[in-house]
Design an enzyme around this catalytic site. Sequence first.
Site, short mmCIF file in Angstrom:
data_model
loop_
_atom_site.label_atom_id
_atom_site.label_comp_id
_atom_site.label_asym_id
_atom_site.label_seq_id
_atom_site.Cartn_x
_atom_site.Cartn_y
_atom_site.Cartn_z
N HIS A 20 0.84 -1.20 0.00
CA HIS A 20 0.00 0.00 0.00
C HIS A 20 0.88 1.26 0.00
CE1 HIS A 20 -3.05 -2.72 2.20
NE2 HIS A 20 -3.54 -2.51 1.00
N LYS A 44 -15.52 -7.95 4.91
CA LYS A 44 -14.36 -8.46 5.66
C LYS A 44 -14.51 -8.23 7.16
CE LYS A 44 -11.18 -7.54 1.90
NZ LYS A 44 -10.09 -6.68 1.39
N ARG A 93 -1.81 -5.47 -8.93
CA ARG A 93 -0.66 -6.30 -8.56
C ARG A 93 -0.38 -7.39 -9.58
NH1 ARG A 93 -3.07 -8.06 -3.11
NH2 ARG A 93 -4.86 -7.84 -4.49
N SER A 131 -3.17 -7.96 2.71
CA SER A 131 -3.31 -7.78 4.16
C SER A 131 -3.65 -9.10 4.85
CB SER A 131 -4.38 -6.74 4.45
OG SER A 131 -4.01 -5.51 3.91
N1 COA Z 1 -0.09 -4.01 -2.03
C1 COA Z 1 -0.42 -4.91 -1.13
N2 COA Z 1 -1.68 -5.35 -0.94
C2 COA Z 1 -2.62 -4.80 -1.70
C3 COA Z 1 -2.34 -3.84 -2.67
C4 COA Z 1 -1.02 -3.44 -2.83
N3 COA Z 1 -0.64 -2.56 -3.74
N4 COA Z 1 -3.49 -3.53 -3.28
C5 COA Z 1 -4.46 -4.25 -2.70
N5 COA Z 1 -3.92 -5.02 -1.75
C6 COA Z 1 -4.60 -5.99 -0.92
C7 COA Z 1 -5.46 -5.37 0.14
O1 COA Z 1 -4.76 -5.22 1.35
C8 COA Z 1 -6.55 -6.39 0.26
O2 COA Z 1 -6.12 -7.45 1.07
P1 COA Z 1 -7.18 -8.36 1.87
O3 COA Z 1 -8.25 -8.77 0.89
O4 COA Z 1 -6.36 -9.46 2.32
O5 COA Z 1 -7.72 -7.46 2.95
C9 COA Z 1 -6.73 -6.95 -1.14
O6 COA Z 1 -5.49 -6.68 -1.77
C10 COA Z 1 -7.84 -6.34 -1.91
O7 COA Z 1 -7.65 -4.92 -1.90
P2 COA Z 1 -8.83 -3.92 -2.17
O8 COA Z 1 -9.60 -4.35 -3.35
O9 COA Z 1 -8.25 -2.54 -2.19
O10 COA Z 1 -9.78 -4.16 -0.95
P3 COA Z 1 -10.02 -3.24 0.25
O11 COA Z 1 -10.89 -3.96 1.21
O12 COA Z 1 -8.73 -2.73 0.80
O13 COA Z 1 -10.79 -1.99 -0.40
C11 COA Z 1 -12.77 -0.82 -1.15
C12 COA Z 1 -11.98 -2.14 -1.15
C13 COA Z 1 -12.90 -0.28 0.24
C14 COA Z 1 -12.02 0.21 -1.98
C15 COA Z 1 -14.16 -1.10 -1.78
O14 COA Z 1 -14.73 -2.18 -1.10
C16 COA Z 1 -15.07 0.11 -1.68
O15 COA Z 1 -14.98 1.00 -2.49
N6 COA Z 1 -15.95 0.12 -0.64
C17 COA Z 1 -16.89 1.19 -0.44
C18 COA Z 1 -18.32 0.74 -0.81
C19 COA Z 1 -18.53 0.91 -2.29
O16 COA Z 1 -18.49 1.99 -2.85
N7 COA Z 1 -18.80 -0.23 -2.97
C20 COA Z 1 -19.02 -0.26 -4.40
C21 COA Z 1 -17.71 -0.34 -5.12
S1 COA Z 1 -17.95 -0.29 -6.87
#
Ligand code: COA
Length: 170
Positions: A20, A44, A93, A131
């Site tokens: 991140h 989650k 990624r 994560s």
């Molecule tokens: N390096 C390391 N890990 C990374 C990464 C990076 N560059 N990019 C992503 N990851 C990891 C994250 O830590 C996460 O790990 P986990 O699943 O083990 O927790 C996984 O990859 C998925 O990441 P991400 O898709 O960013 O999930 P998130 O839970 O961190 O974020 C939101 C998702 C919050 C952005 C999305 O759910 C959201 O927008 N929520 C708001 C509600 C909404 O508007 N919904 C409609 C969306 S269209």
Amino acid sequence: MKKGMSAVYPGSFDPPTNGHLDIIARSSHLFPEIIVAVTDNVNKKHIFSLQERINLLRKSIKHLNNVSVLSFSGLLAVYLNEIQSFILIRGLRAISDFEYEFQMALMNRKLNRKIETVFLIPDRAYTFLSSSMVKEIAMLGGDTADFVPECVEKELKERVLSLSKDKYAK
Ligand code: COA
């Protein structure tokens, strides 16, 4: 890029990882202002509270002076409209991320047509990081020093220890 444009990097960051931070650092060189927007991912179960994740991120990015950490709840598209910032940063990624990211970018654009998603490729060292994996390694007593900032490593160790104590106390 228009002058003065801010970009938003959203996520649940439970916990923030070096992957991140790599994306945050890269985007901080591209945009005048970056808002890291922390939320609860309804799909989650988090081990750190929203405020704890914000604090960990703030400690981890304090050397980047154009980055701030805020929180939001509900739809990201609505939040972006509230703060009038329409550039979304996402990390790609691997190819496996693409389908989900593509869907999310199009859905966000459907919800608010001003939103543009910018994808950044992380350093190769972080392409396999997530994560959940970091949490699993910590819970199984592994070393997470290469994957998370020092402040996160310390808090993670303590949290995992207290969670396992709770589990065996039952
Ligand atoms: N390096 C390391 N890990 C990374 C990464 C990076 N560059 N990019 C992503 N990851 C990891 C994250 O830590 C996460 O790990 P986990 O699943 O083990 O927790 C996984 O990859 C998925 O990441 P991400 O898709 O960013 O999930 P998130 O839970 O961190 O974020 C939101 C998702 C919050 C952005 C999305 O759910 C959201 O927008 N929520 C708001 C509600 C909404 O508007 N919904 C409609 C969306 S269209």
